[in-house]
Structure formats: structure tokens, C-alpha cells
Design a protein around this motif. Structure first.
Motif, PDB file in Angstrom:
ATOM      1  N   PRO A 185     -51.560  16.394  -2.520  1.00 24.00           N
ATOM      2  CA  PRO A 185     -51.018  15.389  -1.603  1.00 24.00           C
ATOM      3  C   PRO A 185     -52.105  14.463  -1.075  1.00 24.00           C
ATOM      4  O   PRO A 185     -53.308  14.696  -1.254  1.00 24.00           O
ATOM      5  N   ASN A 186     -51.675  13.393  -0.444  1.00 22.85           N
ATOM      6  CA  ASN A 186     -52.613  12.498   0.237  1.00 22.85           C
ATOM      7  C   ASN A 186     -53.169  13.220   1.471  1.00 22.85           C
ATOM      8  O   ASN A 186     -52.408  13.664   2.336  1.00 22.85           O
ATOM      9  N   GLU A 217     -46.454   6.530   6.202  1.00 21.89           N
ATOM     10  CA  GLU A 217     -45.169   6.049   5.691  1.00 21.89           C
ATOM     11  C   GLU A 217     -44.520   6.988   4.684  1.00 21.89           C
ATOM     12  O   GLU A 217     -43.376   6.747   4.280  1.00 21.89           O
ATOM     13  N   ASP A 218     -45.208   8.032   4.241  1.00 22.75           N
ATOM     14  CA  ASP A 218     -44.605   8.951   3.290  1.00 22.75           C
ATOM     15  C   ASP A 218     -43.402   9.649   3.902  1.00 22.75           C
ATOM     16  O   ASP A 218     -43.306   9.827   5.127  1.00 22.75           O
ATOM     17  N   LYS A 219     -42.511  10.101   3.040  1.00 22.48           N
ATOM     18  CA  LYS A 219     -41.256  10.695   3.498  1.00 22.48           C
ATOM     19  C   LYS A 219     -41.484  12.052   4.165  1.00 22.48           C
ATOM     20  O   LYS A 219     -40.796  12.408   5.124  1.00 22.48           O
ATOM     21  N   ASP A 220     -42.403  12.814   3.645  1.00 25.23           N
ATOM     22  CA  ASP A 220     -42.627  14.178   4.132  1.00 25.23           C
ATOM     23  C   ASP A 220     -44.103  14.333   4.457  1.00 25.23           C
ATOM     24  O   ASP A 220     -44.932  14.500   3.561  1.00 25.23           O
ATOM     25  N   VAL A 221     -44.439  14.287   5.751  1.00 21.07           N
ATOM     26  CA  VAL A 221     -45.832  14.322   6.202  1.00 21.07           C
ATOM     27  C   VAL A 221     -46.047  15.558   7.058  1.00 21.07           C
ATOM     28  O   VAL A 221     -45.368  15.760   8.074  1.00 21.07           O
ATOM     29  N   ASN A 275     -40.370  11.728   9.872  1.00 16.52           N
ATOM     30  CA  ASN A 275     -41.065  12.260   8.695  1.00 16.52           C
ATOM     31  C   ASN A 275     -42.252  13.143   9.051  1.00 16.52           C
ATOM     32  O   ASN A 275     -42.924  13.665   8.163  1.00 16.52           O
ATOM     33  N   TYR A 303     -46.247  19.493   1.269  1.00 18.82           N
ATOM     34  CA  TYR A 303     -46.062  18.158   1.825  1.00 18.82           C
ATOM     35  C   TYR A 303     -46.550  17.079   0.848  1.00 18.82           C
ATOM     36  O   TYR A 303     -47.437  17.316   0.023  1.00 18.82           O
ATOM     37  N   LYS A 304     -45.959  15.895   0.967  1.00 17.79           N
ATOM     38  CA  LYS A 304     -46.418  14.745   0.191  1.00 17.79           C
ATOM     39  C   LYS A 304     -47.727  14.198   0.742  1.00 17.79           C
ATOM     40  O   LYS A 304     -48.578  13.717  -0.003  1.00 17.79           O
ATOM     41  N   SER A 305     -47.848  14.246   2.060  1.00 18.22           N
ATOM     42  CA  SER A 305     -49.094  13.844   2.724  1.00 18.22           C
ATOM     43  C   SER A 305     -49.413  14.883   3.786  1.00 18.22           C
ATOM     44  O   SER A 305     -48.512  15.513   4.366  1.00 18.22           O
TER      45      SER A 305
END
Length: 639
Positions: A392-393, A600-604, A629, A358-360
Motif C-alpha cells: 500500500p501507499n 483520497e484513497d477509499k480505504d485508509v 475512508n 489497507y490501500k493506504s
């Protein structure tokens, strides 16, 4: 009209009677569906029309009607009193249908029983094929268990009513040598009732030992069920039972070894972190089962492993929150620095690590539900510091009852770790204290105590039960034991049972044959599991001797010397507490919906661990469709 009604009713009764024939479902019903497109007239409609014509014409039935014979008393002194011919006909039809219902309930229960043991086979290569682990599939075992007991109870009640209404209660004590044996079926049902009664959540959680003791009645249930239906029928459910027996015996072998507890950290909230010596690898979110004989000889409790196999190559850690009597007694024993013998089963790793993609990543926990996220954060610490990989965040949302529980955040770092290890992580921690409205004073800041229990030379590090090649050995165990089982069956049938049947002219007892076949199965599994286990154990002992010899030659500052702690209690080393780097909110709960929708990330990835109500709220937000997301994953350890 009467004749038409009689024909329709007779056809309807004939339909139910024909369904009892064995050729109905596989042969006749498909042909009827292919060549007919009929509907059934309701007797209620025809009866209403008849009563309407009867009232309009004023017609009166004659006493010479053919129905008079059906109204004559047939039984006078029976237990049901005076019974006419038509009443007796309906009673017989009802009794036959009761037996048929009981029969089909047994078939449905047998089908569910075939899948009952798959979810609780911990070392399983089948569950990952459908995206499950033994932990996440426990609920399916619970559902199937309830369905099995409902259907088997209906089966037993149906036949009991049928026998009672037809004066055949003597069949309750019938033990047929060549057909279905009724007495073992009744014993299996009684064992199932005792097992079933203690599976209620209130009993299971408050009287865990009672639940555990009675749950061992599954052995009696399976044994008597096999005697009831015979081994030929048991073969239909054999895959699940066989794999579970292999898994259960391997766990028994592993639990005979006492593992080495190298240290323990006692939290002010009366939580415990146990650190074991280990020589194996595992993935984040792995679970392990722990037994402490001095606390309870039979209780096994599952815990999520909080350590990271890469970051801590020589230790395995679990965090235990003090809640029930078992954890309270364990805390008292550790506080007094008593020597502990600990047995383990596992660890059992999850099928995948989706959180890495995941991005976040938002991790939401309540109370001790923070434990799985500790292993995840330690994995990201390893990746960022060792491999210099962008992580990731990370957002950790944790809710605690009081401020003393905040010290659990210090366990995000392993023993000897420093807060600088988190410098490369984009980590934000939001902690919520629900039962306190303000922060405690500086003098009230609690400390974590580190204890090194007494070392026992008989204790050994945690190792995999079948070593690093466990899946290969497991395949060999299953295939070799089953082939040996089939060979024993063939030899026994040809050279023992067949000569008896041929020479005496009598049929060999089916119950005795079933006992022999179950015995062969157990012997084959025991031999096939013990040989590779002893081989792996011998290799581990050889490796342990080599490591011990190497430790003698290395300086005392080597990592392995950390295992030989002195026999004293130590205060935790002064270090910058992780709590000070955390945003702490007092007197309120987190607004989960607002927090998640703000991502707000695309992939959470959204992971929730803790009370069921909290997990349900998180799942409701992720499944509402408001934010596409968000990808939800639940972690439940409160089955």
C-alpha cells in the motif's frame, strides 16, 4: 391522614427490610414485576398535605396521643446521650441498612474481582476471542482494580460502622473456623490499600520499583481473601485466577534463561537498539518484556519489537529511548562495553495484522512512538523484495524534539541493510523537528555506533517458552493440572477430612481446608508446566548443538558467524542516510487534520503511536465523520 401516612411509610420500610431476604431477588421480585404495576407514594407529598390541613384547622396534638410513648427516653446513659424510642428505631433501621449495603458491596466487588486477572494473562486464548491483547487490555485491569478496591473498601467500612454502632467491635478480631473469617478479610484489605496507593500514575511512573514491589502484594491479597470467604466462594472467581497462575509460572520459567545479546546500536539521541539472537517466529507489533539484573533485579519493561521475523530470521531487535534512570544506567553500561545478562518474557504477538489490508496506511508517531512502525515497514520490505507483492501507499509522519532524534529513521533498515531495500516501497516520510528552527551543519551530523558485547557461553537465543506447539501444550497444561487438582481435592475430602468430621463430631477448619486446596492448586500447576517446559528446553539444546556443529563446517561469511563479533566498538558503516530521503520540517508540528483529510484513497488505515494528546487528536479526526475512508487504530505503550 396520619394512619394513611403511617401505612405508606411502614410499607416503604418493609420493602427495604424484605430486600435483605435471600428469596427477594430470585423469587419474589420477578413475581411482583409480573403481577403488579404499582407506584409508591412519596412521604414528602403526604406530609405536606397533612401539614397544610393541620395549619388550616388549627388542630393541636393531644398529650395523650399514642406517639407520646415513642417520645419517651429509652437510653439515658449511652454514648449517644438521651435517646427516645423513635430515635432508637430509626438508628437500628439505619444500622441494619449499613450492614446490608456492606454485604451487597462485597457481592459487587466479588463479581469485578472475577474478571480482574483475565486482562493481564499474557499467554491467553480468551482475549483474542473478543479482539484484545494483553497489552491493549491493561486499561481494563486498571479500571477493574479501582472498582474492586472501592467496593471492598465500602464493604469493610460498612461493617465497621455497623459493629461500632452496635457495640460489636470484638468481631474485628474474630477468626471463625466454620464461617466467614473477619481477620483475613482485614489483612486482605490492608494489603489492597498498600497496593492501591502506589498505582497512581505519578507514583507508578516516577517510582516504578516502589510500584512493582507493592504490586506483588496481590499474592497476599488473594491468599487472605481466600481465607476470608472460603474456597467454595473462591471457585466463583477461579477461572481468571487459575489462568493467571499458569501464565505467571510459565513466565517465571522463561525468565530463568539468560538470552544472548549479539549487538547494540547507540544513537546520538542516546537511544539504544538491542539485537538478540533468537529461534522463533513472531508477528509485527509484537511486544517483549526485558529485565537486566545488573541494572535492576526486579524491573521488567515492555518494548515493541522493531525487527521483522521474516526479514531477520536470526535476530530480534528492540529500541529503547533514554528517559528514566533504568535506561540511563543501561546506556552507560553499553557505552563501556560491559557484559550484560538479559532475561526476557515473550514475545507476545497481536491477534491480527489489519495494516496489511489497507490501500493506504498513514503512520503517525511522536518520539519513540516510531518503534512499532519500524516493524511494519520492515514487513513491507520483506513482502516487496521477497514475494514481489504490491504494497500500500505508506506515509510516515514522525515528530521529534530535536534533529539528533532523526537518526532513529536509520533504524528503519536492519543491521547490514541498505537504502535500496526501500526502492520498491511507495514510502513518504515527513519528519517534524519541534524545538529547532533550522537544520544543523554538515559537520554536526551524528553517527550511530555499533557495539558487540562480550559473548557468554551460558547465554542462549530467545525461544518460545513452550516451543512451536505452544497453544497445544498450553491446553494440555490447563486441562491436566485442573483434573489433577480436582482428584486431589476428592481424595483429601474422602480419606482425610470426612473421617475427621465423622469420628470427632467437629467441623474441619475452613481456613485449614482453604490452605490445603490452594497448596494443591499450586503443586498441580507447577508440575504440569515444568514437564513440557523441560521437554522443550531439551529439544532446544539439541538443536543448538546441531547449529553449532554446522557453523564449524561453514565459511566465516555465513550469517551465523555474525553472532560472534569481535570485542571492540565499531563506527557505523558509511551509507546513504535515510534522513536524506526524508522531508524534514523545522520549528513546527504536523497539521494532522489537514494531512488526514488530504488522503483520497477509499480505504485508509490510520495508526497513531506516541503521547496520549497526539493519539486523541488523530482519533478525533477519524471519528468526526468528515472522512469516511479513515480507519483508526491506536497503539499505546504508556499505561
Amino acid at each position: 391522614m396520619k394512619i394513611f401516612m403511617g401505612l405508606v411509610f411502614a410499607g416503604w420500610i418493609a420493602l427495604w427490610s424484605v430486600k435483605a431476604w435471600r428469596d427477594w431477588w430470585p423469587v419474589w421480585l420477578p413475581k411482583l414485576n409480573d403481577h403488579t404495576n404499582s407506584t409508591y407514594f412519596g412521604s414528602q407529598v403526604l406530609g405536606s398535605i397533612y401539614r397544610h390541613l393541620h395549619a388550616q384547622t388549627g388542630y393541636k396534638d393531644s398529650h395523650s396521643s399514642y406517639l407520646v410513648a415513642w417520645k419517651r427516653p429509652v437510653l439515658v446513659r449511652g454514648p449517644q446521650g438521651v435517646v427516645s424510642g423513635i430515635e432508637l428505631t430509626f438508628a437500628v433501621m439505619w444500622k441494619i441498612q449499613t450492614a446490608i449495603v456492606g454485604f451487597y458491596c462485597s457481592l459487587a466487588g466479588h463479581l469485578c474481582f472475577a474478571f480482574l486477572f483475565f486482562p493481564i494473562t499474557r499467554i491467553s486464548s480468551l482475549l483474542p476471542l473478543i479482539g484484545l491483547t494483553s497489552d491493549s487490555s491493561i486499561k481494563y485491569h486498571i479500571w477493574l482494580g479501582h472498582i474492586v478496591m472501592v467496593l471492598f473498601t465500602a464493604h469493610g467500612v460498612g461493617y465497621f460502622v455497623y459493629w461500632a454502632s452496635t457495640n460489636q467491635l470484638v468481631k474485628l478480631i474474630k477468626w471463625s473456623k466454620t464461617h466467614i473469617a473477619n481477620v483475613p478479610g482485614e489483612l486482605a484489605l490492608l494489603a489492597g490499600f498498600a497496593l492501591w496507593a502506589t498505582t497512581l500514575p505519578r507514583i507508578r511512573r516516577r517510582k516504578f520499583e516502589l510500584f512493582y514491589y507493592t504490586h506483588q502484594l496481590y499474592i497476599a491479597f488473594v491468599f487472605f481473601y481466600a481465607l476470608h470467604v472460603g474456597m467454595s466462594t473462591i471457585c466463583q472467581i477461579l477461572p481468571g485466577v487459575y489462568l493467571f497462575m499458569v501464565d505467571r509460572y510459565l513466565r517465571f520459567l522463561q525468565s530463568r534463561t539468560k538470552v544472548q545479546l549479539v549487538s547494540a546500536r547507540l544513537l546520538p539521541s542516546e537511544g539504544i537498539e538491542l539485537n538478540f539472537s533468537k529461534r522463533l517466529r513472531y508477528n509485527p507489533l509484537s511486544t517483549i518484556f526485558i529485565n537486566v539484573p545488573s541494572v535492576s533485579g526486579l524491573q521488567w519493561h515492555p518494548f515493541t519489537i522493531s525487527s521483522n521475523s521474516n526479514l531477520e530470521p536470526q535476530t530480534l531487535s528492540v529500541i529503547i529511548k533514554k528517559e528514566g534512570s533504568w535506561t540511563q544506567k543501561l546506556y552507560r553500561m553499553l557505552s563501556s562495553n560491559d557484559a550484560l545478562n538479559v532475561s526476557v518474557e515473550g514475545p507476545y504477538s497481536p491477534i491480527s495484522a489489519n495494516f496489511l489490508s489497507y490501500k493506504s496506511l498513514v503512520m503517525i508517531s511522536g518520539g519513540s512512538g516510531i518503534t512499532p512502525f519500524i516493524s511494519i515497514i520492515r514487513e513491507f520490505i520483506h513482502q516487496s523484495n521477497t514475494h514481489n507483492i504490491a504494497t500500500p501507499n505508506l506515509v510516515l509522519i514522525c515528530a521529534f524534539k530535536n534533529s539528533r532524534d532523526l537518526t532513529m529513521l536509520d533504524l528503519l533498515l536492519p543491521v547490514g541493510g541498505n537504502i535500496s531495500d526501500l526502492s520498491r516501497l511507495n514510502l513518504r516520510i515527513e519528519a517534524y523537528i519541534t524545538r529547532e528552527n533550522e537544520a544543523p551543519g554538515d559537520n554536526d551530523q551524528p553517527m550511530i555506533r555499533t557495539i558487540c558485547p562480550k559473548h557468554d557461553p551460558s547465554q542462549a537465543p530467545i525461544v518460545a517458552v513452550l516451543g512451536p506447539n505452544s497453544w497445544f501444550y498450553l491446553a494440555m497444561i490447563i486441562s491436566s493440572s485442573f483434573i489433577a487438582f480436582l482428584l486431589l481435592l476428592g481424595i483429601t475430602q474422602r480419606f482425610y477430612i470426612y473421617p475427621i468430621d465423622k469420628n470427632t463430631g467437629k467441623v474441619y477448619s475452613r481456613s485449614t481446608m482453604t490452605v490445603l486446596q490452594l497448596l494443591f492448586m499450586c503443586v498441580c500447576i507447577i508440575i504440569a508446566c515444568t514437564i513440557p517446559f523441560l521437554k522443550v528446553k531439551r529439544e532446544n539444546l539439541k538443536e543448538a548443538k546441531q547449529i553449532k556443529a554446522l557453523d564449524v563446517l561453514t565459511p566465516t561469511t555465513s550469517p551465523s558467524s555474525w553472532y560472534h563479533c569481535s570485542d571492540k566498538e565499531l563506527e557505523s558503516l558509511p551509507q546513504e542516510s535515510l534522513v536524506k530521503a526524508t522531508n524534514v520540517h523545522y520549528g513546527r508540528r504536523p497539521n494532522l487534520k489537514m494531512i488526514l483529510l488530504a488522503m483520497e484513497d477509499k480505504d485508509v488505515g490510520v495508526m497513531a503511536s506516541g503521547p496520549a494528546g497526539m493519539r486523541h487528536k488523530v482519533a478525533a479526526v477519524c471519528s468526526s465523520g468528515i472522512a469516511d475512508n479513515l480507519h483508526f487504530e491506536s497503539i499505546s505503550f504508556s499505561w
